[in-house]
Design a protein around this motif. Structure first.
Motif, mmCIF file in Angstrom:
data_model
loop_
_atom_site.group_PDB
_atom_site.id
_atom_site.type_symbol
_atom_site.label_atom_id
_atom_site.label_comp_id
_atom_site.label_asym_id
_atom_site.label_seq_id
_atom_site.Cartn_x
_atom_site.Cartn_y
_atom_site.Cartn_z
ATOM 1 N N TYR A 1 0.834 -1.194 0.000
ATOM 2 C CA TYR A 1 0.000 0.000 0.000
ATOM 3 C C TYR A 1 0.868 1.242 0.000
ATOM 4 N N TRP B 1 -8.015 5.828 2.965
ATOM 5 C CA TRP B 1 -8.856 5.002 3.835
ATOM 6 C C TRP B 1 -9.331 5.823 5.032
ATOM 7 N N ILE C 1 -13.337 4.483 -1.072
ATOM 8 C CA ILE C 1 -11.978 3.954 -0.943
ATOM 9 C C ILE C 1 -11.533 3.604 -2.357
ATOM 10 N N ILE D 1 -8.391 -3.487 -0.893
ATOM 11 C CA ILE D 1 -7.745 -3.687 0.409
ATOM 12 C C ILE D 1 -8.064 -5.083 0.928
ATOM 13 N N GLU E 1 -8.473 -8.079 3.835
ATOM 14 C CA GLU E 1 -9.227 -8.077 5.091
ATOM 15 C C GLU E 1 -8.358 -7.796 6.314
ATOM 16 N N THR F 1 -5.574 -6.082 6.516
ATOM 17 C CA THR F 1 -5.198 -4.667 6.517
ATOM 18 C C THR F 1 -6.389 -3.817 6.934
ATOM 19 N N ASN F 2 -7.548 -4.116 6.377
ATOM 20 C CA ASN F 2 -8.752 -3.370 6.732
ATOM 21 C C ASN F 2 -9.054 -3.492 8.230
ATOM 22 N N ASP F 3 -8.906 -4.702 8.768
ATOM 23 C CA ASP F 3 -9.149 -4.917 10.201
ATOM 24 C C ASP F 3 -8.174 -4.104 11.052
ATOM 25 N N GLU G 1 -9.174 -0.471 10.874
ATOM 26 C CA GLU G 1 -10.356 -0.263 11.739
ATOM 27 C C GLU G 1 -9.933 -0.150 13.202
#
Length: 152
Positions: free
Chosen positions: A5, A13, A80, A84, A86, A88-90, A93
């Motif tokens: 990224y 994000w 977004i 992305i 999961e 990385t997203n978690d 978050e």
């Protein structure tokens, strides 16, 4: 977890979550990188190195992109703009839940009492409030944030 990224992806994000000042955005991106180093032993952001500037950790590339905003908020993103994974997203978050409700000045104050920023400034011999472009070491991020991790 993908580690390809850009700092602009991660900024996008956070800006999708809310509008914010460049200073707050810098700190959130830094915490994403720091916690990725601590929890996954790898960098999330591949195209920048955070430096120990006077007001806390800063990505020079991200600074250049948003410096025109000065102390004003960058507008919220509508979507977004990248794919992305999961994990990385978690992680993002979790960073948002932990730090997103804090002001830019609160985040700056927090980074100023944490070892990675202090160590980088110390290595450079930077005075309090003085300019400094010393990189914050990935290993310092990993060791420090791992040491304060409460786990879940």
């Amino acid at each position: 977890m993908d580690t390809n990224y850009s700092v602009y992806d991660i900024a996008n994000w956070f800006l999708f979550k809310d509008s914010m000042t460049p200073k707050k955005l810098q700190k959130l991106c830094f915490y994403a990188q720091a916690w990725s180093n601590a929890l996954f032993d790898k960098k999330m952001i591949s195209d920048t190195q955070f430096e120990a500037w006077a007001h806390g950790p800063v990505s020079p590339e991200l600074y250049r992109k948003y410096k025109g905003y000065r102390w004003n908020s960058i507008e919220k993103e509508e979507k977004i703009s990248f794919e992305i994974d999961e994990m990385t997203n978690d992680l993002l978050e979790s960073v948002w839940i932990t730090y997103g409700d804090k002001s830019a000045n609160e985040l700056e104050a927090l980074t100023h009492v944490e070892a990675p920023w202090i160590s980088a400034r110390s290595r450079a011999g930077a005075s309090e409030g003085g300019s400094c472009s010393e990189a914050i070491a990935d290993e310092d991020m990993k060791n420090y944030y791992r040491s304060i991790y409460a786990g879940d």
